[in-house]
Design an enzyme around this catalytic site. Structure first.
Site, PDB file in Angstrom:
ATOM      1  N   GLY A 875       0.777  -1.223   0.000  1.00  0.00           N
ATOM      2  CA  GLY A 875       0.000   0.000   0.000  1.00  0.00           C
ATOM      3  C   GLY A 875       0.809   1.274   0.000  1.00  0.00           C
ATOM      4  O   GLY A 875       0.430   2.258  -0.641  1.00  0.00           O
ATOM      5  N   GLU A 876       1.946   1.290   0.697  1.00  0.00           N
ATOM      6  CA  GLU A 876       2.609   2.570   0.936  1.00  0.00           C
ATOM      7  C   GLU A 876       3.916   2.753   0.192  1.00  0.00           C
ATOM      8  O   GLU A 876       4.277   3.877  -0.159  1.00  0.00           O
ATOM      9  CB  GLU A 876       2.807   2.748   2.439  1.00  0.00           C
ATOM     10  CG  GLU A 876       1.450   2.780   3.128  1.00  0.00           C
ATOM     11  CD  GLU A 876       1.513   3.121   4.595  1.00  0.00           C
ATOM     12  OE1 GLU A 876       1.568   4.319   4.905  1.00  0.00           O
ATOM     13  OE2 GLU A 876       1.494   2.192   5.406  1.00  0.00           O
ATOM     14  N   GLY A 877       4.630   1.679  -0.093  1.00  0.00           N
ATOM     15  CA  GLY A 877       5.861   1.805  -0.855  1.00  0.00           C
ATOM     16  C   GLY A 877       5.688   2.545  -2.167  1.00  0.00           C
ATOM     17  O   GLY A 877       6.524   3.386  -2.533  1.00  0.00           O
TER      18      GLY A 877
END
Length: 915
Positions: A875-877
């Site tokens: 989700g965040e990378g």
């Protein structure tokens, strides 16, 4: 009153209306056709799109009085059903377009009109159509939506069937496939109810809440007069801080001993002070929303306005007052201290660069505004339904504040229309909880978009100062940093966020010596909330551009400079926190990405030759590396349950909150991969999720932790059930056999990241994450040299997320992150309280702002030892570093170095003029 006769979904309906209502209000309130959504309420987002006499119509700004009698109105409920989907609905499912699903009905209705008038559109025509009809999506990055329309057109032309679009598992395996998420069909047919839809089903005595909010950013409260408001029509109660049964504070759960605050700094309803614009001062509870909002205008608040410190440097001025008396405005500091003292290295190194960068106050801008309702349930519990992505976390944060014992508070997650992290903070949970307690009635609070934008938290701006040293060959020797996080007035998670700078400045790069200081600053601007990437976008805004500047200084290709300095097992590379990464995958990842980078460089050169228009446009290719860790710091954990049912199905219980990222398909896939050995098919696995009264504490859905932590917990619970069902001969017991042998039917699975440690408070050395993800960002940009306007014309992302759990979900997460990264880089901001108050003015990207040319490349040959089935999060990378890559591409194209976002045209033009 006006009598209206309308043909709605093929049925003649007679209505008597007042005339001032919008078409959306009539459809939703009078006919309960809630597939029509109200997002912005201003015609900016297209969530309300319906078809009126063959034309796409933004129903939120269309007055019912102007709709002619016998108009033919089509809504999402009228074009297909769960049993017989319209080709567009089937294509939406097949391409993973319904992530949170809030915008899906509006897009589908818009696309239906397009295909009726143009059965064979080009991809450009589809984008232009959505752009013209103001269709906004915050989740998908738009490309899957274009893909879906193109495939639906093929179905309508008779070239393929709906069934051809849908993935069908073989060998009873869905791991790594494009198996559709369980919620998809309901989302595309308009039958998936969101919070504002559920409010319409509440009892008649439900009270509607309107907030009295601060219109200044900092003030003492001298008095609150509610007497006039209490006499207004329909008003049942006006609630102020005096009525709150508990501490009237939300605890920030301060866990770091070096934090100089106590964590109890955020009022539920302001009592002594206003700390930011939009703070809640009172709640008006009335029989209708209109009555509540009208009465709220008559609550009189006597204020003594104070100086407002709207940025970290302002709040750090020696003459600045303490925003929270007794707590300094700079209330937390973390230092990353690794290796040798960097000062002598900086003095003697042959190559040193120093730079300042600024990462902005990015607004989340989900299309669905914040919403919640609350009531007393049959067990006497205050029960709160909200968009919370941390129901057990928020339970702990608001219990004492609203004044109830833990066992008397229950939180349930609504079907959430995107949050992107802002709901890691409790926003309106405590407000509706207090209102339910004080009034003894069901209560509901549904924000409009103005409140959504001005009241909820934002990405905390980062002021980054980075110094980098390299030897004569380009090997990085040392990094120094002095950074500030502007976290707004409330401390919740400010220390955790600032610690991320000690973990991600320099991440992915083998840097033996680091001295990096980061401080958290209290200001009067919007409070800081989690946002995808959580600390990484600020970190890489400084660290990655510094890498690009060093490469330019030394005349080394920026891609090769990063590749030569990446983590290498042969060199024993360690993270900024002094630990080895979970896998050494970056050398292979750069090798995988290299031909794509070279292709992008050649593409930019071709565009310069063929479309440069004698220097009016310049094109360039950029690069950056983004890294993110999966988990809350240290020994994170999660819990899930698996139960065998009488019908020989299995129910999985967890609190993996879903804000569009696919918690349902994640839970299903992790469970099925284990349960399939006993022959269970996906349709034999039921999900019970996200209710503190029914589901275990799986931890919050933030920090890209859920796929690893809760995925492991689901796997463990499923394995325990399978092990109990397994007979000595290798076959499996039925429910009846389990009961007959008196074997338990329900199993608790727990997974703990025991390999991790907290980061040392003095040095930030430790092993904070069990699993990491890595993304190489490769954009190509066009720069208008006359105006400074930048357009991303292509974006390639080469990523390593370990094992892919669901291909469509991962694709959607990456493409959505690319779109949000482009917005962060070029247009999005929440700085001006008078200007940045709508989706449009906050700079949200529309379809034509995002390229159709997006390449996604995955490396899967480095399974994570501690990830479920080898998986990391995703989700965040992908949002850690698209923005520095875009700024680096601007430099590649023009030679102008931009080190702040958003790089709006005036910012870029100033940099061009300064060359």
């Amino acid at each position: 009153m006006i009598k209206k006769i309308l043909m709605i979904n093929g049925t003649q309906r007679t209505l008597v209306v007042e005339g001032h209502e919008s078409l959306a209000e009539v459809l939703r309130d009078r006919l309960l056709l809630t597939g029509c959504k109200i997002g912005c309420g201003e015609g900016h987002c297209g969530a309300c799109n319906v078809i009126v006499d063959g034309k796409v119509t933004r129903s939120c700004i269309t007055k019912i009085a102007k709709v002619p009698d016998y108009a033919k109105i089509e809504t999402i409920e009228g074009i297909g059903t769960l049993e017989d989907l319209h080709p567009l609905q089937a294509a939406w499912i097949a391409h993973g377009c319904a992530q949170c699903g809030f915008c899906s009905p509006g897009f589908i209705m818009s696309a239906k009109v397009l295909l009726e008038n143009n059965p064979s559109p080009s991809r450009t025509e589809v984008r232009e159509w959505f752009n013209k009809n103001r269709n906004l999506c915050r989740c998908t990055g738009y490309k899957p939506l274009i893909d879906a329309v193109m495939d639906a057109a093929r179905v309508l032309r008779g070239e393929i069937t709906k069934e051809d679009l849908m993935f069908q598992p073989t060998d009873n395996r869905i791991l790594g496939t494009s198996y559709a998420r369980p919620s998809a069909a309901a989302k595309v047919t308009g039958s998936w109810d969101f919070g504002a839809d559920e409010i319409k089903t509440l009892p008649e005595d439900t009270l509607q809440i309107a907030l009295v909010q601060a219109e200044v950013s900092h003030a003492w409260i001298k008095g609150i007069d509610t007497s006039q408001a209490e006499q207004m029509p329909g008003v049942y109660r006006v609630i102020t801080y005096k009525d709150v049964p508990g501490k009237n504070r939300i605890t920030g759960l301060i866990t770091f001993p070096t934090n100089k605050g106590d964590g109890w700094d955020r009022p539920i309803l302001c009592d002594e002070k206003v700390f930011q614009y939009g703070d809640a001062i009172a709640m008006v509870c009335a029989d209708t929303v209109a009555h509540a909002r009208e009465a709220a205008k008559y609550v009189k608040v006597d204020l003594e306005v104070l100086p407002a410190y709207m940025s970290a440097p302002e709040a750090m001025d020696p003459d600045a007052m303490e925003i929270h008396p007794g707590t300094p405005n700079v209330y937390y500091e973390t230092n990353c201290i690794k290796g040798e003292d960097t000062a002598p290295i900086m003095e003697t190194a042959p190559n040193v660069i120093e730079m300042d960068a600024y990462c902005s106050r990015q607004p989340h801008m989900p299309i669905e505004p914040d919403v919640a309702y609350a009531y007393m349930d049959e067990e006497g519990r205050v029960t709160i339904h909200s968009k919370s992505i941390g129901i057990h976390l928020h339970h702990a944060m608001i219990c004492a504040g609203i004044g109830v014992e833990p066992e008397k508070l229950r939180l349930i997650q609504l079907h959430a229309g995107g949050t992107f992290g802002y709901k890691f903070s409790p926003t309106i949970e405590a407000l509706v909880g207090v209102a339910a307690l004080v009034t003894g009635r069901p209560v509901a609070l549904n924000f409009n978009m103005y409140q959504m934008i001005t009241y909820t938290g934002k990405r905390s701006p980062g002021f980054m100062h980075i110094k980098l040293a390299a030897d004569e060959k380009g090997k990085i020797l040392a990094l120094e940093g002095d950074n500030l996080i502007d976290h707004g007035p409330y401390s919740e998670f400010g220390d955790l966020l600032t610690m991320r700078l000690s973990q991600f400045v320099g991440a992915g790069v083998d840097i033996p010596n680091i001295r990096n200081r980061s401080r958290t600053v209290c200001t009067n601007h919007a409070y800081g909330a989690a946002f995808r990437g959580y600390g990484a976008p600020q970190s890489f805004m400084g660290g990655d551009i510094a890498m690009d500047m060093m490469a330019a200084k030394m005349g080394i290709d920026p891609f090769e400079f990063r590749a030569m300095n990446c983590y290498k097992e042969s060199e024993g590379s360690t993270t900024p926190n002094g630990c080895k990464p979970d896998v050494y995958c970056l050398e292979d990842l750069y090798d995988l990405a290299r031909p794509y980078y070279q292709k992008n460089k050649a593409y930019a050169e071709t565009l310069n030759r063929e479309k440069g228009e004698n220097g009016k446009f310049k094109y360039g290719a950029g690069v950056s590396l983004g890294v993110y860790g999966c988990g809350l710091d240290g020994v994170d954990s999660s819990e899930a349950w698996a139960e065998l049912n009488p019908d020989n199905t299995v129910t999985i219980y967890d609190s993996w909150e879903d804000h569009g990222q696919g918690a349902d398909i994640g839970t299903l896939t992790h469970a099925h991969e284990t349960l399939r050995q006993a022959g269970f098919t996906p349709d034999q696995i039921k999900l019970v999720m996200n209710d503190t009264g029914k589901t275990p504490n799986s931890g919050p859905a933030g920090g890209s932790r859920s796929n690893v932590m809760t995925g492991n917990a689901v796997r463990v619970a499923s394995e325990m059930l399978i092990n109990a069902m397994r007979k000595p001969d290798g076959t499996y017991r039925t429910y009846e056999e389990m009961v007959e042998e008196k074997l338990p039917l329900k199993y608790e699975g727990k997974w703990v990241a025991t390999a991790c440690t907290d980061c040392d408070q003095e040095t930030a050395q430790g092993n904070p994450f069990s699993v990491y993800m890595y993304c190489i960002n490769l954009p190509v940009v066009q720069v208008n040299m006359e105006t400074g306007k930048v357009k991303v014309v292509k974006f390639t992302m080469v990523s390593d997320f370990g094992t892919i759990i669901n291909k469509t979900v991962v694709d959607g997460q990456v493409m959505g992150a690319i779109a949000q990264g482009i917005g962060l880089a070029l247009s999005e901001d929440f700085e001006d309280l008078k200007k940045h108050t709508s989706l449009l003015k906050c700079g949200i990207p529309y379809p034509n702002d995002i390229p159709d040319d997006i390449e996604l490349v995955y490396q899967e040959n480095h399974p994570r030892p501690l990830g479920p089935y080898g998986a990391a999060g995703c989700g965040e990378g992908p949002l850690a570093a698209p923005h520095p890559a875009i700024l680096n591409a601007i430099y590649s194209a023009t030679g102008a170095r931009i080190t702040r976002v958003p790089a709006r045209p005036e910012v870029v033009k100033a940099a061009l003029d300064a060359l």
